[in-house]
Design a protein around this motif. Structure first.
Motif, PDB file in Angstrom:
ATOM      1  N   ALA A  43       0.833  -1.205   0.000  1.00 32.69           N
ATOM      2  CA  ALA A  43       0.000   0.000   0.000  1.00 32.69           C
ATOM      3  C   ALA A  43       0.868   1.255   0.000  1.00 32.69           C
ATOM      4  CB  ALA A  43      -0.924   0.010   1.216  1.00 32.69           C
ATOM      5  N   SER A  91       8.810   7.954  10.790  1.00 36.68           N
ATOM      6  CA  SER A  91       8.535   9.036   9.843  1.00 36.68           C
ATOM      7  C   SER A  91       7.098   8.970   9.322  1.00 36.68           C
ATOM      8  CB  SER A  91       9.532   8.984   8.671  1.00 36.68           C
ATOM      9  OG  SER A  91       9.272   7.914   7.790  1.00 36.68           O
ATOM     10  N   THR A  92       6.652   7.804   8.906  1.00 31.49           N
ATOM     11  CA  THR A  92       5.286   7.717   8.374  1.00 31.49           C
ATOM     12  C   THR A  92       4.271   7.849   9.509  1.00 31.49           C
ATOM     13  OG1 THR A  92       5.203   5.289   8.453  1.00 31.49           O
ATOM     14  CG2 THR A  92       6.008   6.287   6.413  1.00 31.49           C
ATOM     15  N   SER A 126      -6.653   5.644   6.555  1.00 35.87           N
ATOM     16  CA  SER A 126      -5.320   5.494   5.986  1.00 35.87           C
ATOM     17  C   SER A 126      -5.377   4.326   5.015  1.00 35.87           C
ATOM     18  CB  SER A 126      -4.326   5.198   7.105  1.00 35.87           C
ATOM     19  OG  SER A 126      -3.121   4.691   6.577  1.00 35.87           O
ATOM     20  N   ASN A 127      -4.361   4.193   4.155  1.00 36.18           N
ATOM     21  CA  ASN A 127      -4.343   3.010   3.282  1.00 36.18           C
ATOM     22  C   ASN A 127      -3.471   1.898   3.857  1.00 36.18           C
ATOM     23  OD1 ASN A 127      -1.715   3.824   2.785  1.00 36.18           O
ATOM     24  ND2 ASN A 127      -1.844   3.529   0.582  1.00 36.18           N
ATOM     25  N   ILE A 128      -2.995   2.089   5.085  1.00 41.46           N
ATOM     26  CA  ILE A 128      -2.024   1.148   5.652  1.00 41.46           C
ATOM     27  C   ILE A 128      -2.623  -0.255   5.766  1.00 41.46           C
ATOM     28  CG2 ILE A 128      -2.507   1.557   8.093  1.00 41.46           C
ATOM     29  CD1 ILE A 128       0.577   1.678   8.474  1.00 41.46           C
ATOM     30  N   ALA A 170      -8.404   4.001  -1.221  1.00 49.58           N
ATOM     31  CA  ALA A 170      -7.869   4.780  -0.095  1.00 49.58           C
ATOM     32  C   ALA A 170      -6.596   5.505  -0.524  1.00 49.58           C
ATOM     33  CB  ALA A 170      -7.583   3.862   1.096  1.00 49.58           C
ATOM     34  N   GLU A 173       1.152  10.346   9.533  1.00 52.85           N
ATOM     35  CA  GLU A 173      -0.211   9.860   9.810  1.00 52.85           C
ATOM     36  C   GLU A 173      -0.813  10.583  11.018  1.00 52.85           C
ATOM     37  OE1 GLU A 173      -2.027   7.781   7.996  1.00 52.85           O
ATOM     38  OE2 GLU A 173      -0.747   6.228   7.086  1.00 52.85           O
ATOM     39  N   TYR A 187       4.617   1.768   9.700  1.00 49.06           N
ATOM     40  CA  TYR A 187       5.895   1.399   9.072  1.00 49.06           C
ATOM     41  C   TYR A 187       7.095   1.854   9.909  1.00 49.06           C
ATOM     42  CZ  TYR A 187       2.772   1.314   4.979  1.00 49.06           C
ATOM     43  OH  TYR A 187       1.731   1.103   4.121  1.00 49.06           O
ATOM     44  N   TYR A 216       3.661  13.370   2.266  1.00 49.54           N
ATOM     45  CA  TYR A 216       2.327  12.839   2.566  1.00 49.54           C
ATOM     46  C   TYR A 216       1.243  13.908   2.477  1.00 49.54           C
ATOM     47  CZ  TYR A 216       2.963   8.000   4.276  1.00 49.54           C
ATOM     48  OH  TYR A 216       3.170   6.650   4.380  1.00 49.54           O
ATOM     49  N   MET A 260      -5.773   9.561  -0.682  1.00 47.68           N
ATOM     50  CA  MET A 260      -4.667  10.171   0.083  1.00 47.68           C
ATOM     51  C   MET A 260      -3.825  11.111  -0.759  1.00 47.68           C
ATOM     52  SD  MET A 260      -3.121   7.105   2.430  1.00 47.68           S
ATOM     53  CE  MET A 260      -1.834   8.037   3.262  1.00 47.68           C
ATOM     54  N   ARG A 267      10.452  12.184  -0.131  1.00 44.74           N
ATOM     55  CA  ARG A 267      10.833  10.965   0.564  1.00 44.74           C
ATOM     56  C   ARG A 267       9.559  10.325   1.094  1.00 44.74           C
ATOM     57  NH1 ARG A 267      14.933   8.750   3.475  1.00 44.74           N
ATOM     58  NH2 ARG A 267      16.641  10.127   2.972  1.00 44.74           N
ATOM     59  N   ARG A 326      -2.223  13.736   9.801  1.00 45.87           N
ATOM     60  CA  ARG A 326      -3.474  13.458   9.069  1.00 45.87           C
ATOM     61  C   ARG A 326      -4.629  13.260  10.062  1.00 45.87           C
ATOM     62  NH1 ARG A 326      -4.089   9.090   5.994  1.00 45.87           N
ATOM     63  NH2 ARG A 326      -5.327  10.172   4.451  1.00 45.87           N
ATOM     64  N   VAL A 331       9.133  13.351   4.913  1.00 41.64           N
ATOM     65  CA  VAL A 331       8.024  12.420   4.685  1.00 41.64           C
ATOM     66  C   VAL A 331       6.683  13.132   4.935  1.00 41.64           C
ATOM     67  CG1 VAL A 331       6.926  10.275   5.491  1.00 41.64           C
ATOM     68  CG2 VAL A 331       9.413  10.373   5.157  1.00 41.64           C
TER      69      VAL A 331
END
Lengths: 490, 448
Positions: A143, B137-138, B326-328, A179, B142, B134, B173, A183, A324, B145, B169
């Protein structure tokens, strides 16, 4: 709660319940450094209530927990679109070599030539396998690769004047796609699959216009079918200035047989934890490298590994980059495993992988097609989707079949996905399963279909042979308990 | 082909059952013009013996922390990993399991995640933690968001002292979601610039994001920042690259943070050239329904026995499609398991003592370096295990020279901080022996 249980049907309390004040499972090195006091105002007020346990307590606890898990090491795991194939142990061993495991991402380039050489080579192999020109290894999962891919499309469209507003997504695509599009600031426009379970070029031609930035397509799609019109679909999208994103989660069906890049795909993510045998770990880590055609290369995330005269270097200065997507260099440990697998298999081995994966899926399809309804009659790639249409006549649904399958010792397939098939049962055997295993599985599935006719109630209450019986998921959502409640502890 | 079990005889029988003449017949749906007809241009297969030799050769081209003295931090830390951790996470039942969608056969992973959620909520001092992201950073991106979604505001104030790669990051995002990101500078102490923050805080601000400790290793009390953010109707998000610091320093929750994220690599995960990491994510309970990613909840089975399941899936991408939080999907469950095992071994006391040891060692190193002629410490604030050093020479030259002594000296900061072009970030942990520290100080003293 006692740790006893009945015979070997043991119970295992939570860590916090077996904790005893004063125990410790860790030895600290001695130090000659003087003790320092952090400023009073910064000192922690309440210690975290971590458990206090000896090392044997911890080893036994987690060993017991492990035994309550189904895994590919213990039996067949036919989870559709997840590619649960054998995870070679040599991958694990080499990823733990000190020269990989104990390397810091901010070491000078000349001290990490092994890491950079491996990454550079893996990028080239993945480009060749997918028929693309350049690869970034940075995304941490499928994803995350999707997100990167759509960011690339957006960067390209913006650079050419207009980011556009929409992304077309066939209803046979993966669940993460809408999704992801949202985003990146896109409106996800669903596209209906044709009657044969495939995306039709004629439908794409109707939906495609200058407002559409691109199309996200899964090929083979989540019905396990090759998109026969893919070339025309890509041409139509390109003719209106769009780009085509390929969801490469199903690469296991294509290795050395067909390359997404040759069909016109512009950007593709590849799940290393599926096709390239890095273990799923109960939900990750994965790795989702993204492969692109030359036109998109300038937009790839920074940094890039580049080859120079005197070795490999890390390049940060790429003004058109989307930026990044993750700290450091992606999930390097997973990259080592995937690289190892590719070197183990070679070109002939990878081709054989796909041939046998497709053979196995078609074999399961042939053996089960009289017992379970096949919504689509066309040629199958690496996975096969049935529905519960026949079983519904007796009031038995997909979930009951799935739960009953556990009593026969198999992990349930993917269920209720893809959404285009009502009561879907999606089976992906992979190439590492033998005919005997598939036969045992098919025999079980056929037996369950018989039980569904004779004793539907039996299925509705399954499973019986698992550690716990059917769990109350509604209660979990209604009375949220997301952590241990220390107030009840003795 | 040792991973492929099929005999020729079996293949023939299977093809017969299917009703096709040969294996190529299985690929008839691929149009002939798209069939790939040449061999892949990748190296030929290697036997296991040669494979291991080849990978060992590659790994030996890297300098690594077991032979070199490593003083690098910056979001990735060398800590001791107890042997039982690697042993337990290597068990096939954990290693080769899938995401626990079927709870009846996944109680091992589910219970471990429930324990992980409890530990992370305790360490960060907040009510709920999810089942991992992850990396730090992510997780930071998030978190913003989430703040944007619950506050329905479109501005984020991010500390310049936050890990620079986390900031990158965050920008990647958020730039397409119409969220503006503004930087808040740092002071000579290395702390968040309060007057600048107060000026930037307005009714459009959804959140303030501060490193804790920040990228320079500086630990500061953020209680007043939380108050200021709350007064403006915004949330405080803390982002912690080195959560071992929380063994002795005030937890984000104790300072009034609403969301706390961290990079959990320090808890039992190898550096591994920076990945995989472990994104830790905790928040107040009121935001749980807007939280990104998986959650494990306690429930009962049909016979009333306690068990665990994935819960609140309606927030997730496979159910909620384009409206998901989220798309996680796949994240880093095994790294979360390693953290759970490590923290269980350290225990309540070990966590505190190890944090204390890192603090003591790095303070000692900092003082010894500060005493060297011509060398200065950039920031006066309290630091945890890393700090910024301003040597007399160019930092890249210092690093290059110490490579000759098998010392990996520090992280030059010029790439991210032109204002600190003369600085480099030095880190010491329990892995740096007294002898290593002595050699490092001596090597820096010898420099012209």
């Amino acid at each position: 709660m006692s740790t006893g249980g009945r015979g070997f049907q043991f119970q295992e309390p939570l860590l916090f319940e077996i904790s005893r004040e004063g125990r410790q499972g860790f030895s600290l090195p001695s130090s000659t450094k003087p003790r320092r006091e952090p400023p009073e105002a910064l000192r922690r007020l309440n210690d975290p209530r971590l458990p206090e346990l000896s090392e044997p307590d911890v080893v036994r606890h987690f060993t017991r927990l492990s035994q309550w898990n189904f895994s590919i090491d213990t039996n067949f795991y036919p989870l559709g679109s997840c590619t649960m194939k054998h995870n070679p142990r040599v991958n694990e061993e080499v990823a733990r070599y000190t020269g990989f495991a104990h390397v810091h991402p901010y070491q000078p380039d000349e001290t990490v030539q092994g890491c950079l050489a491996l990454m550079h080579a893996l990028e080239r192999y993945l480009a060749e396998i997918s028929g693309m020109d350049a690869v970034t290894l940075q995304p941490a999962a499928g994803a995350h690769g999707e997100l990167t891919g759509i960011l690339l499309i957006r960067a390209f469209q913006t650079a050419t004047g207009n980011p556009r507003r929409k992304i077309l997504i066939p209803d046979s695509a993966h669940g993460t796609n809408p999704a992801t599009a949202s985003m990146v600031g896109y409106e996800a426009v669903p596209v209906k699959t044709g009657r044969e379970g495939r995306t039709l070029a004629s439908v794409i031609a109707q939906e495609m216009n200058e407002d559409v930035a691109g199309l996200m397509i899964t090929n083979p799609n989540t019905l396990g079918l090759y998109e026969t019109e893919i070339r025309d679909i890509c041409d139509i999208v390109h003719s209106k200035g769009g780009l085509v994103y390929g969801d490469g989660a199903n690469m296991n069906a294509l290795l050395s047989k067909a390359r997404p890049g040759d069909a016109g795909i512009d950007v593709l993510h590849i799940n290393l934890h599926k096709t390239f045998t890095t273990p799923h770990g109960g939900g990750g880590p994965g790795a989702g490298p993204v492969a692109v055609k030359k036109t998109l290369e300038p937009y790839l995330p920074v940094p890039r590994v580049v080859q120079k005269e005197n070795g490999f270097a890390v390049e940060h200065n790429r003004p058109q980059s989307v930026g990044r997507v993750k700290s450091f260099f992606g999930n390097f440990g997973m990259l080592v495993r995937a690289y190892t697998y590719i070197r183990e298999m070679g070109p002939e081995g990878l081709k054989r992988v796909t041939e046998l994966a497709v053979l196995n899926a078609n074999y399961v399809r042939a053996r089960l097609k009289d017992s379970y309804h096949l919504p689509f009659e066309t040629g199958q790639m690496h996975e096969v989707v049935f529905s519960d249409k026949f079983q519904k006549e007796n009031g038995v649904t997909t979930i009951d079949v799935a739960k009953r399958l556990m009593d026969y010792g198999f992990a349930p397939p993917t269920i209720y996905f893809p959404l285009v098939v009502f009561g879907a049962i999606m089976i992906e055997p992979t190439e590492t399963e033998s005919k005997e295993t598939l036969d045992r599985f098919c025999d079980a599935m056929i037996a369950i279909a018989e039980e569904a006719k004779k004793d539907p109630e039996l299925l509705r209450k399954a499973p019986y042979q698992t550690k716990l019986r059917r769990l109350d998921e509604a209660k979990a959502a209604r009375e949220l308990k997301l952590r241990f409640d220390f107030t009840n502890k003795r | 082909m040792r991973y492929l079990p099929h005999t020729d005889q079996e293949i023939r029988e299977m093809l017969k059952t299917i009703g096709v003449a040969d294996v190529n017949g299985l690929f008839s749906s691929v149009p002939d013009s798209l069939v790939f007809k040449r061999p892949l241009d990748i190296p030929p297969a290697l036997s296991e013996i040669h494979l291991r030799n080849h990978l060992r050769d590659l790994s030996r081209r890297n300098a690594h922390g077991e032979e070199w003295s490593l003083f690098l931090g910056g979001g990735c830390y060398s800590h001791y990993i107890p042997s039982s951790v690697s042993y337990l996470i290597s068990r096939g039942e954990f290693l080769t399991a899938y995401t626990p969608y079927q709870p009846e056969v996944s109680q091992g992973t589910l219970q471990a995640i429930f324990e992980y959620q409890t530990m992370m909520a305790e360490i960060l001092g907040l009510e709920v933690a999810n089942a991992s992201q992850y990396d730090g950073s992510t997780a930071s991106a998030e978190a913003i968001r989430l703040a944007v979604a619950v506050k329905k505001r479109r501005k984020a104030l991010v500390a310049r002292s936050l890990h620079p790669e986390y900031r990158q990051v965050i920008l990647t995002y958020l730039k397409n979601e119409g969220v503006s990101v503004e930087e808040i500078p740092f002071t000579p102490e290395g702390a968040l610039d309060r007057p600048a923050l107060k000026k930037a805080l307005d009714r459009e601000t959804a959140c303030v994001v501060a490193g804790y400790p920040n990228f320079f290793g500086v630990v500061e009390d953020l209680s007043d920042v939380a108050e200021a953010a709350h007064a403006a109707g915004a949330l405080l998000i803390t982002s912690t690259p080195e959560p071992l610091a929380l063994g002795i320093f005030r937890s984000p929750g104790e300072m009034g943070a609403d969301i706390a994220v961290a990079e959990g690599q320090s808890f039992g995960n190898a550096m591994s050239f920076g990945g995989p990491g472990l994104g830790v994510f905790a928040c107040r309970k009121e935001y749980v329904r807007s939280m990104p990613g998986r959650l494990v909840g306690e429930t009962v089975d049909a016979e009333g026995q306690r068990g665990f399941v994935l819960t609140l899936a309606t927030r997730e991408q496979h159910i909620r499609r384009e409206k998901a939080t989220s798309n996680i999907c796949t994240n880093v469950a095994l790294c979360a398991l390693a953290a759970t095992i490590t923290l269980a071994l350290w225990g309540k006391q070990g966590f505190k003592e190890l944090a204390r040891m890192n603090f003591d060692r790095s303070q000692d190193l900092k003082e010894r370096l500060a005493a060297l002629p011509g060398l200065r410490i950039a920031f006066s604030g309290t630091t945890f295990n890393e700090f910024v050093v301003l040597p007399r020479q160019k930092p890249t030259d210092v690093v290059a020279k110490l490579v000759d002594d098998k010392i990996l000296a520090g992280i030059p900061l010029w790439r991210w901080y032109p204002e600190l072009a003369e600085g480099f970030l030095v880190c010491a942990t329990e892995m740096n022996t007294d002898e290593q520290i002595d050699r490092f100080v001596a090597a820096l003293r010898r420099l012209p």
